[in-house]
Design a protein around this motif. Structure first.
Motif, PDB file in Angstrom:
ATOM      1  N   ARG A  34       0.854  -1.188   0.000  1.00 35.56           N
ATOM      2  CA  ARG A  34       0.000   0.000   0.000  1.00 35.56           C
ATOM      3  C   ARG A  34       0.893   1.242   0.000  1.00 35.56           C
ATOM      4  O   ARG A  34       1.807   1.332   0.808  1.00 35.56           O
ATOM      5  CB  ARG A  34      -0.916   0.008   1.226  1.00 35.56           C
ATOM      6  N   TYR A  35       0.601   2.130  -0.919  1.00 39.38           N
ATOM      7  CA  TYR A  35       1.455   3.312  -1.090  1.00 39.38           C
ATOM      8  C   TYR A  35       0.836   4.547  -0.440  1.00 39.38           C
ATOM      9  O   TYR A  35      -0.384   4.735  -0.480  1.00 39.38           O
ATOM     10  CB  TYR A  35       1.690   3.570  -2.590  1.00 39.38           C
ATOM     11  N   VAL A  36       1.709   5.330   0.184  1.00 38.39           N
ATOM     12  CA  VAL A  36       1.274   6.610   0.770  1.00 38.39           C
ATOM     13  C   VAL A  36       2.275   7.671   0.364  1.00 38.39           C
ATOM     14  O   VAL A  36       3.405   7.368  -0.017  1.00 38.39           O
ATOM     15  CB  VAL A  36       1.187   6.566   2.323  1.00 38.39           C
ATOM     16  N   ARG A  37       1.855   8.903   0.462  1.00 37.58           N
ATOM     17  CA  ARG A  37       2.789  10.009   0.231  1.00 37.58           C
ATOM     18  C   ARG A  37       3.718  10.112   1.439  1.00 37.58           C
ATOM     19  O   ARG A  37       3.303   9.848   2.560  1.00 37.58           O
ATOM     20  CB  ARG A  37       1.993  11.304   0.079  1.00 37.58           C
ATOM     21  N   SER A  38       4.975  10.495   1.232  1.00 43.93           N
ATOM     22  CA  SER A  38       5.848  10.656   2.404  1.00 43.93           C
ATOM     23  C   SER A  38       6.423  12.063   2.449  1.00 43.93           C
ATOM     24  O   SER A  38       6.290  12.819   1.515  1.00 43.93           O
ATOM     25  CB  SER A  38       6.976   9.618   2.418  1.00 43.93           C
TER      26      SER A  38
END
Ligand SMILES: [Zn+2]
Length: 324
Positions: free
Chosen positions: A320-324
């Motif tokens: 799962r990808y999130v902004r960092s």
């Protein structure tokens, strides 16, 4: 603009393929010992087109001294099966070609396990094991040969036809991709740079020396940057017409990739967090037989975003990808 003239000692033989990309270019290099660069897919139509193309230049398959593989894909290497039965040609190319073409069951199992893992990583339904093995055996089943006769690696110079060619490893479209540049600036690049289509950077298992998934698109961008800096006067590609002015084309390709990465970053912000969801965001209505291409493309862009430090992922099944 005047189209570039192909060198007199290199003949392009167009060979049909059953793939969406259309015909593939094989190149016959004149010289004391004829050289063939790529050999088309393993189909009857391809075999007869290649035979006719060679005959038009007075060359029999048994006359071929060396076959160069620009990379391992089935539309470039599939013809090795029949050619090796008819000629004693040496096969040269990147040593990693063996991993795909020698048909070793350990390699094939490792590849199909990797692709099963990859589909789970993407949150995509996993195709049946037989399909995964089919993907892995695609070229291997057709060529069924043991090992390369001579590996070509970065920094090698090789005498082919009438000239001396410099070898560059240009991984990305495939981890086995090499480009050969002659002293007059003529470059054989396989599918690393095509004029009319932007090449895919296919997701691939780790290569020797890598512990994690091969970062194909990141590798591809490094290869494009390297190619752009080379003194190349004419590109002889794996598909489509030859062309010059490679550097502006590469700049355009890199820019388009960056734009696509930004679209995906916006997609993450909108709540599309798995590779599969982002793939359908980028390619709505993507046909099932194109899904692997779509997933490969999106994973590549997510790697770009992660490398740039603007996104990160958690988990692996699925990621799962999130902004960092
Ligand atoms: Zn290819």
């Amino acid at each position: 603009m005047i189209p570039p003239t192909d060198p007199r000692d290199i003949h392009c033989i167009s060979v049909p393929t059953p793939y969406l990309v259309g015909p593939v270019n094989c190149y016959l290099l004149d010289g004391p010992s004829p050289v063939l660069v790529d050999c088309g897919p393993a189909t009857e139509a391809a075999e007869s087109a290649l035979r006719a193309g060679l005959a038009a230049h007075g060359v029999r398959p048994s006359d071929i001294d060396t076959i160069v593989l620009t990379h391992h894909h089935a539309d470039h290497a599939g013809g090795l099966g029949w050619l090796r039965r008819e000629s004693a040609a040496l096969v040269v190319g990147h040593p990693f070609n063996d991993l795909w073409l020698r048909g070793n069951s350990d390699d094939l199992n490792r590849q199909s396990e990797f692709y099963a893992w990859l589909y789970r990583y993407c949150d995509s339904p996993v195709p049946p094991a037989s399909h995964l093995l089919e993907r892995a055996t695609d070229a291997a089943a057709e060529t069924g040969y043991s090992t390369l006769d001579r590996p070509l690696v970065e920094g090698d110079s090789v005498e082919l036809g009438t000239g001396l060619w410099q070898v560059f490893e240009t991984p990305g479209h495939a981890g086995t991709s090499i480009s050969l540049v002659r002293s007059d600036g003529v470059a054989l690049v396989g599918d690393t740079l095509l004029q009319r289509i932007s090449s895919n950077a296919f997701a691939e298992p780790p290569y020797p020396g890598e512990t994690k998934r091969h970062r194909s698109l990141l590798a591809y961008r490094r290869s494009l940057n390297r190619l752009a800096a080379l003194d190349v006067s004419l590109v002889l590609p794996g598909h489509g017409p030859s062309f010059s002015d490679h550097a502006p084309l590469i700049a355009r390709r890199l820019r388009n990739q960056e734009e696509r990465s930004q679209r995906l970053l916006a997609g993450i912000d909108e709540g599309h967090v798995t590779v599969l969801a982002l793939t359908y965001l980028l390619f709505p209505g993507l046909a099932e037989n194109q899904l692997f291409l779509g997933l490969s493309e999106v994973i590549g862009h997510l790697d770009i975003l992660e490398e740039a430090g603007v996104a990160r992922h958690g988990g692996e099944a699925p990621a799962r990808y999130v902004r960092s």
